[in-house]
Design a protein around this motif. Structure first.
Motif, short mmCIF file in Angstrom:
data_model
loop_
_atom_site.label_atom_id
_atom_site.label_comp_id
_atom_site.label_asym_id
_atom_site.label_seq_id
_atom_site.Cartn_x
_atom_site.Cartn_y
_atom_site.Cartn_z
N LEU A 29 3.14 5.83 -2.89
CA LEU A 29 4.31 6.58 -3.36
C LEU A 29 4.27 6.76 -4.88
O LEU A 29 4.48 7.84 -5.41
CB LEU A 29 5.59 5.85 -2.93
CG LEU A 29 6.90 6.48 -3.40
CD1 LEU A 29 7.15 7.85 -2.74
CD2 LEU A 29 8.10 5.56 -3.10
N ARG A 30 3.95 5.67 -5.56
CA ARG A 30 3.84 5.70 -7.02
C ARG A 30 2.83 6.74 -7.47
O ARG A 30 3.11 7.55 -8.35
CB ARG A 30 3.37 4.33 -7.56
CG ARG A 30 4.36 3.24 -7.47
CD ARG A 30 5.06 3.02 -8.82
NE ARG A 30 6.37 2.40 -8.63
CZ ARG A 30 6.55 1.08 -8.48
NH1 ARG A 30 5.52 0.27 -8.52
NH2 ARG A 30 7.75 0.60 -8.30
N ALA A 31 1.64 6.71 -6.84
CA ALA A 31 0.56 7.61 -7.24
C ALA A 31 0.99 9.06 -7.04
O ALA A 31 0.78 9.92 -7.90
CB ALA A 31 -0.69 7.31 -6.42
N GLU A 32 1.65 9.29 -5.92
CA GLU A 32 2.12 10.64 -5.60
C GLU A 32 3.12 11.13 -6.67
O GLU A 32 3.02 12.24 -7.17
CB GLU A 32 2.85 10.55 -4.26
CG GLU A 32 2.77 11.74 -3.35
CD GLU A 32 3.56 11.40 -2.09
OE1 GLU A 32 4.70 11.87 -1.98
OE2 GLU A 32 3.03 10.60 -1.26
N GLN A 33 4.04 10.23 -6.98
CA GLN A 33 5.07 10.60 -7.97
C GLN A 33 4.45 10.84 -9.33
O GLN A 33 4.81 11.77 -10.04
CB GLN A 33 6.15 9.51 -8.06
CG GLN A 33 7.07 9.53 -6.85
CD GLN A 33 7.94 8.30 -6.74
OE1 GLN A 33 7.58 7.23 -7.22
NE2 GLN A 33 9.08 8.44 -6.09
N GLU A 93 0.83 -1.21 0.00
CA GLU A 93 0.00 0.00 0.00
C GLU A 93 0.86 1.26 0.00
O GLU A 93 0.60 2.21 -0.73
CB GLU A 93 -0.94 0.04 1.24
CG GLU A 93 -2.02 -1.03 1.28
CD GLU A 93 -1.47 -2.44 1.54
OE1 GLU A 93 -0.44 -2.55 2.25
OE2 GLU A 93 -2.06 -3.41 1.02
N GLU A 94 1.93 1.19 0.81
CA GLU A 94 2.82 2.37 0.87
C GLU A 94 3.47 2.61 -0.50
O GLU A 94 3.60 3.74 -0.96
CB GLU A 94 3.94 2.14 1.88
CG GLU A 94 3.55 2.36 3.33
CD GLU A 94 4.74 2.04 4.25
OE1 GLU A 94 5.44 2.98 4.64
OE2 GLU A 94 4.94 0.84 4.51
N LEU A 95 3.88 1.51 -1.11
CA LEU A 95 4.54 1.61 -2.41
C LEU A 95 3.57 2.20 -3.44
O LEU A 95 3.93 3.09 -4.21
CB LEU A 95 5.03 0.24 -2.85
CG LEU A 95 6.01 0.22 -4.02
CD1 LEU A 95 7.30 0.96 -3.67
CD2 LEU A 95 6.34 -1.22 -4.41
N PRO A 148 8.51 -2.67 11.38
CA PRO A 148 7.07 -2.94 11.30
C PRO A 148 6.80 -4.44 11.37
O PRO A 148 7.56 -5.22 10.81
CB PRO A 148 6.67 -2.41 9.92
CG PRO A 148 7.81 -1.59 9.45
CD PRO A 148 9.03 -2.04 10.17
N VAL A 149 5.74 -4.81 12.05
CA VAL A 149 5.45 -6.26 12.16
C VAL A 149 4.60 -6.71 10.98
O VAL A 149 3.92 -5.92 10.34
CB VAL A 149 4.73 -6.62 13.49
CG1 VAL A 149 5.70 -6.68 14.64
CG2 VAL A 149 3.57 -5.68 13.73
N GLY A 150 4.69 -8.01 10.73
CA GLY A 150 3.83 -8.62 9.70
C GLY A 150 4.26 -8.32 8.28
O GLY A 150 3.52 -8.56 7.34
N ILE A 151 5.43 -7.76 8.10
CA ILE A 151 5.88 -7.47 6.73
C ILE A 151 7.17 -8.22 6.46
O ILE A 151 8.12 -8.12 7.22
CB ILE A 151 6.10 -5.96 6.54
CG1 ILE A 151 4.78 -5.24 6.71
CG2 ILE A 151 6.78 -5.67 5.20
CD1 ILE A 151 4.54 -4.07 5.85
#
Ligand code: GLU
Length: 464
Positions: free
Chosen positions: A107-111, A102-104, A132-135
């Motif tokens: 970031l893509r959308a923002e760029q 989701e973060e990636l 971060p846990v679970g990643i």
């Protein structure tokens, strides 16, 4: 020692673009008494890798290329790659990145909205916070964030990339631990001792990433030669229809391997205006720094022309062997050489050669209607009967074309006939059409008995 390699991804067969880079790499290694290695880049497509290696070896064998050492399969080297990932982690030249999908995406959308090139922003590069846990993290390499990455390409000259345009801290190991393409290519090329990497220029944009890996691991960077593509005659990417197919298809179409290699070496490389290169000449003259800077155009006519040249000059035994692939066996034929000489000037491919040979060697099953209408009448049938009888009473042995020529001339003189009264009807009766090589060659190849049989059968067929 010069070491080169061919490093195909396992698509299941070898296509001519691949064969060309393989040939260039092979020649350069062999010319320098070096090593030529084969590596199957099967990190994604493990499934097909054995078959692909077999297909490549089969094609290599056909064209006469050979590689040194065992084939390297990338899929068998994951443990090795993992060690290098660990080494870079230990040396803090690489790091875990815990960015979520989701973060990636965000970031893509923002760029994108800022019309920027999508690139990783380095948020875990110097991360000291709580993990971060679970990643499951990926591993990213620390790439230079600014400045240029340059190298001198043996074909293109100095090539420079701006780090900020092309690089970010790219992933070297995915979340499941598998290593990524540019990382393993650089490691393998280094460990396999590559001095010269000759490959298609579609890989040029990978090179700066690979250089980052070389530098991080302290490996020596090889010399790169990025070979321009082969395009179709209209300047577009070569498609299967244009000729970008399995090399073994060329064998099936009746091309000789020396013609194909000669064709390929000239697609993108030249030596003055010389067109014909023996294998020895290829070895002594080829130098990758003379490869053309611009793309080359595939020219099927040229390939046919070269093939015809090599057919014209091939030995009898060679052509006899090649014809076997096309179900023509003339090994024990007493007129093998006459047959080959009668056809070698006319055939552009071995397939054509074989068809022409079959049309002589096999008794015609039918006769060309048009030719029959045009050339056959009462007179010509009668001439054939007389001719056949004349051959049978000949006292001279009839073997060579010249002997058939002499007796045919005597026959024509005796009955006051012209060649045009006899040649076409005779051809039609012997091979079923009015087109064939010299009729004397055909007579000689068939021999008197077969000639008489064919004439008889023809007459019976026509008279019904
Ligand atoms: N595996 C790549 C390909 O088949 C070639 C990689 C290389 O030559 O570096 O296009």
């Amino acid at each position: 020692m010069i070491t080169t390699r061919f490093a195909p991804s396992p698509t299941g067969y070898l296509h001519i673009g691949g064969l060309r880079t393989a040939l260039y790499s092979y020649l350069w290694a062999r010319k320098n008494s070096g090593r030529f290695l084969l590596r199957i880049e099967d990190t994604d497509l493990k499934r097909n890798s054995q078959e692909a290696a077999q297909a490549i070896e089969e094609a290599f064998k056909w064209v006469g290329l050979s590689h040194d050492d065992e084939i390297v399969y990338q899929s068998e080297r994951f443990d090795l790659y993992k060690k290098y990932v660990q080494k870079l982690l230990d040396e803090e030249k690489a790091y875990y990145c815990y960015m979520s999908r989701e973060e990636l995406d965000a970031l893509r959308a923002e760029q994108q909205s800022r019309k920027e090139r999508p690139r990783y922003d380095g948020r875990y590069r110097d991360f000291t916070g709580e993990v971060p846990v679970g990643i499951e993290p990926v591993v990213r390499i620390k790439a230079p964030l600014s400045g240029t990455i340059s190298f001198v390409d043996g074909i293109k000259g100095e090539v420079s990339f701006q780090a900020e345009d092309i690089l970010d801290d790219f992933i070297i190991a995915r979340a499941d631990g598998t290593p990524t393409y540019n990382f393993v290519v650089a490691i393998d090329d280094a460990l396999m001792g590559m001095t010269d990497v000759i490959r298609g220029d579609d890989h040029l944009s990978n090179t700066p990433k690979q250089i980052v890996v070389y530098k991080a691991l302290g490996f020596e960077i090889p010399k790169f030669y990025h070979v321009p593509m082969i395009l179709n005659p209209s300047g577009k990417k070569l498609s299967k229809r244009d000729g970008a197919m399995d090399v073994m298809e060329y064998q099936k179409m009746g091309y000789l391997p020396e013609a194909l290699l000669n064709f390929l070496i000239r697609l993108g490389w030249s030596h003055g205006d010389q067109e014909i290169f023996s294998f020895q000449e290829m070895l002594s003259l080829f130098d990758p720094s003379d490869i053309n800077k611009s793309a080359s155009a595939y020219n099927g006519e040229k390939l046919l022309w070269l093939n015809a040249h090599y057919i014209k000059n091939a030995s009898y035994s060679r052509l006899t062997q090649e014809l076997k692939r096309f179900d023509v066996n003339i090994e024990d034929h007493d007129k093998q050489e006459i047959l080959v000489d009668a056809l070698r000037e006319r055939a552009k491919t071995i397939a054509e050669f074989a068809n022409m040979a079959k049309s002589i060697l096999q008794m015609p099953l039918s006769y060309d209607d048009k030719a029959v209408k045009k050339f056959i009448g009462e007179d010509s049938l009668e001439n054939l009967v007389k001719y056949s009888a004349y051959l049978q009473i000949s006292e001279k042995p009839l073997h060579l074309p010249i002997e058939f020529e002499e007796i045919t001339k005597q026959f024509m003189a005796k009955y006051n006939l012209k060649m045009k009264n006899l040649a076409q009807p005779l051809r039609i009766s012997l091979v079923g059409t009015a087109v064939s090589p010299s009729v004397y060659d055909v007579l000689s190849i068939l021999g008197t008995d077969e000639v008489n049989m064919r004439i008889q059968k023809f007459i019976q067929t026509i008279k019904g």
